[in-house]
Scaffold this motif. Structure first.
Motif, mmCIF file in Angstrom:
data_model
loop_
_atom_site.group_PDB
_atom_site.id
_atom_site.type_symbol
_atom_site.label_atom_id
_atom_site.label_comp_id
_atom_site.label_asym_id
_atom_site.label_seq_id
_atom_site.Cartn_x
_atom_site.Cartn_y
_atom_site.Cartn_z
ATOM 1 N N PHE A 5 0.783 -1.013 0.061
ATOM 2 C CA PHE A 5 -0.030 0.107 0.095
ATOM 3 C C PHE A 5 0.826 1.289 0.128
ATOM 4 O O PHE A 5 0.485 2.074 -0.651
ATOM 5 N N GLY A 6 1.993 1.147 0.902
ATOM 6 C CA GLY A 6 2.718 2.567 0.875
ATOM 7 C C GLY A 6 3.692 2.553 -0.655
ATOM 8 O O GLY A 6 3.608 3.693 -1.105
ATOM 9 N N ILE A 7 3.983 1.745 -1.259
ATOM 10 C CA ILE A 7 4.519 1.559 -2.597
ATOM 11 C C ILE A 7 3.682 1.881 -3.692
ATOM 12 O O ILE A 7 3.984 3.168 -4.366
ATOM 13 N N ILE A 8 2.342 1.699 -3.429
ATOM 14 C CA ILE A 8 1.397 2.198 -4.288
ATOM 15 C C ILE A 8 1.031 3.664 -4.294
ATOM 16 O O ILE A 8 0.762 4.501 -5.152
ATOM 17 N N ALA A 9 0.863 3.875 -3.052
ATOM 18 C CA ALA A 9 0.667 5.549 -2.598
ATOM 19 C C ALA A 9 1.772 6.273 -3.081
ATOM 20 O O ALA A 9 1.518 7.440 -3.631
ATOM 21 N N LEU A 10 3.060 5.950 -2.927
ATOM 22 C CA LEU A 10 4.072 6.867 -3.309
ATOM 23 C C LEU A 10 4.133 6.940 -4.815
ATOM 24 O O LEU A 10 4.460 7.821 -5.389
ATOM 25 N N GLY A 11 3.849 5.632 -5.628
ATOM 26 C CA GLY A 11 3.435 5.539 -6.981
ATOM 27 C C GLY A 11 2.476 6.812 -7.695
ATOM 28 O O GLY A 11 2.864 7.536 -8.501
ATOM 29 N N ILE A 12 1.544 6.856 -6.887
ATOM 30 C CA ILE A 12 0.406 7.597 -7.145
ATOM 31 C C ILE A 12 0.732 9.275 -6.826
ATOM 32 O O ILE A 12 0.435 10.140 -7.459
ATOM 33 N N TYR A 13 1.445 9.330 -5.752
ATOM 34 C CA TYR A 13 2.034 10.758 -5.279
ATOM 35 C C TYR A 13 2.900 11.087 -6.190
ATOM 36 O O TYR A 13 3.170 12.307 -6.963
ATOM 37 N N ALA A 14 4.086 10.300 -7.085
ATOM 38 C CA ALA A 14 4.817 10.575 -8.040
ATOM 39 C C ALA A 14 4.242 10.895 -9.184
ATOM 40 O O ALA A 14 4.482 11.678 -9.980
ATOM 41 N N ILE A 15 3.162 10.142 -9.467
ATOM 42 C CA ILE A 15 2.381 10.755 -10.794
ATOM 43 C C ILE A 15 1.863 12.032 -10.720
ATOM 44 O O ILE A 15 1.906 12.912 -11.816
ATOM 45 N N ALA A 16 1.399 12.075 -9.456
ATOM 46 C CA ALA A 16 0.703 13.578 -9.423
ATOM 47 C C ALA A 16 1.647 14.691 -9.283
ATOM 48 O O ALA A 16 1.482 15.844 -9.876
ATOM 49 N N ALA A 17 3.034 14.453 -8.839
ATOM 50 C CA ALA A 17 4.041 15.387 -8.863
ATOM 51 C C ALA A 17 4.596 15.566 -10.396
ATOM 52 O O ALA A 17 4.506 16.845 -10.800
ATOM 53 N N MET A 18 4.435 14.442 -10.982
ATOM 54 C CA MET A 18 4.567 14.538 -12.596
ATOM 55 C C MET A 18 3.703 15.458 -13.396
ATOM 56 O O MET A 18 4.132 16.313 -14.147
ATOM 57 N N LEU A 19 2.384 15.240 -13.046
ATOM 58 C CA LEU A 19 1.539 15.883 -13.717
ATOM 59 C C LEU A 19 1.559 17.575 -13.212
ATOM 60 O O LEU A 19 1.373 18.443 -14.195
ATOM 61 N N SER A 20 1.908 17.792 -12.001
ATOM 62 C CA SER A 20 1.812 19.109 -11.740
ATOM 63 C C SER A 20 3.060 19.930 -12.318
ATOM 64 O O SER A 20 2.975 20.882 -12.512
ATOM 65 N N GLY A 21 4.305 19.080 -12.470
ATOM 66 C CA GLY A 21 5.253 19.773 -13.119
ATOM 67 C C GLY A 21 5.030 19.868 -14.470
ATOM 68 O O GLY A 21 5.418 20.904 -15.171
ATOM 69 N N PHE A 22 4.231 19.020 -15.279
ATOM 70 C CA PHE A 22 3.954 19.168 -16.565
ATOM 71 C C PHE A 22 2.941 20.631 -16.666
ATOM 72 O O PHE A 22 3.206 21.496 -17.417
ATOM 73 N N LEU A 23 2.229 20.715 -15.843
ATOM 74 C CA LEU A 23 1.511 22.019 -15.761
ATOM 75 C C LEU A 23 2.220 23.081 -15.318
ATOM 76 O O LEU A 23 1.964 24.243 -15.871
ATOM 77 N N ALA A 24 3.040 23.137 -14.611
ATOM 78 C CA ALA A 24 4.083 24.146 -14.287
ATOM 79 C C ALA A 24 4.814 24.638 -15.615
ATOM 80 O O ALA A 24 5.265 25.853 -15.608
ATOM 81 N N ASN A 25 5.202 23.803 -16.418
ATOM 82 C CA ASN A 25 5.838 23.996 -17.810
ATOM 83 C C ASN A 25 5.157 25.066 -18.567
ATOM 84 O O ASN A 25 5.599 26.020 -19.151
ATOM 85 N N PHE A 26 3.916 24.719 -18.481
ATOM 86 C CA PHE A 26 2.921 26.002 -19.112
ATOM 87 C C PHE A 26 2.576 27.269 -18.356
ATOM 88 O O PHE A 26 2.548 28.219 -18.922
ATOM 89 N N VAL A 27 2.526 27.023 -16.881
ATOM 90 C CA VAL A 27 2.016 28.367 -16.304
ATOM 91 C C VAL A 27 3.167 28.890 -16.256
ATOM 92 O O VAL A 27 3.125 30.512 -16.194
ATOM 93 N N PHE A 28 4.408 28.547 -15.534
ATOM 94 C CA PHE A 28 5.508 29.427 -15.397
ATOM 95 C C PHE A 28 6.525 28.973 -16.582
ATOM 96 O O PHE A 28 7.837 28.522 -16.375
ATOM 97 N N ARG A 29 6.481 29.622 -17.708
ATOM 98 C CA ARG A 29 6.807 29.368 -19.036
ATOM 99 C C ARG A 29 8.364 29.858 -18.922
ATOM 100 O O ARG A 29 9.321 29.379 -19.344
ATOM 101 N N HIS A 30 8.411 31.093 -18.187
ATOM 102 C CA HIS A 30 9.742 31.818 -18.482
ATOM 103 C C HIS A 30 10.596 31.487 -17.201
ATOM 104 O O HIS A 30 11.690 32.249 -17.074
ATOM 105 N N SER A 31 10.216 30.550 -16.426
ATOM 106 C CA SER A 31 11.048 30.429 -15.218
ATOM 107 C C SER A 31 11.928 29.141 -15.640
ATOM 108 O O SER A 31 11.739 28.631 -16.421
ATOM 109 N N THR A 32 13.057 29.086 -14.615
ATOM 110 C CA THR A 32 13.855 28.040 -14.999
ATOM 111 C C THR A 32 13.346 26.549 -14.449
ATOM 112 O O THR A 32 12.421 26.664 -13.751
#
Length: 101
Positions: A5-32
């Motif tokens: 359960f902990g491994i699955i929860a960490l995997g879901i959290y990693a997917i959520a972090a990657m999705l938020s990073g993908f969204l940050a690419n568009f929202v904060f376009r001119h940041s590093t």
């Protein structure tokens, strides 16, 4: 079962972090990429702990409980940062030359 359960929860959290990073690419376009990953990790950590903070404040618990939740928010953000950084480094966007990271 608890470990799985902990491994699955960490995997879901990693997917959520990657999705938020993908969204940050568009929202904060001119940041590093590092700054975009930090923004997305902080936002994800805050979004996940808002219900707990509201429940603790509504229950009338002391300041120590709220501070412990803030520490939990920092831990969530630290866990999400490497996963978000993987995605934000992929999208090559011109960074602002006046920003130093």
């Amino acid at each position: 079962m608890l470990v799985m359960f902990g491994i699955i929860a960490l995997g879901i959290y990693a997917i959520a972090a990657m999705l938020s990073g993908f969204l940050a690419n568009f929202v904060f376009r001119h940041s590093t990429p590092v700054r975009r990953a930090a923004y997305s990790a902080a936002a994800l950590g805050i979004l996940l702990t808002i219900p707990a903070v509201v429940a603790v404040i509504d229950a009338g618990n002391g300041v120590v409980s709220v501070i412990s939740l803030l520490v939990g928010t920092a831990i969530f953000a630290a866990l999400a940062f490497p996963f978000a950084l993987v995605v934000t480094r992929r999208g090559q966007v011109n960074a602002d030359p006046g920003t130093f990271d």
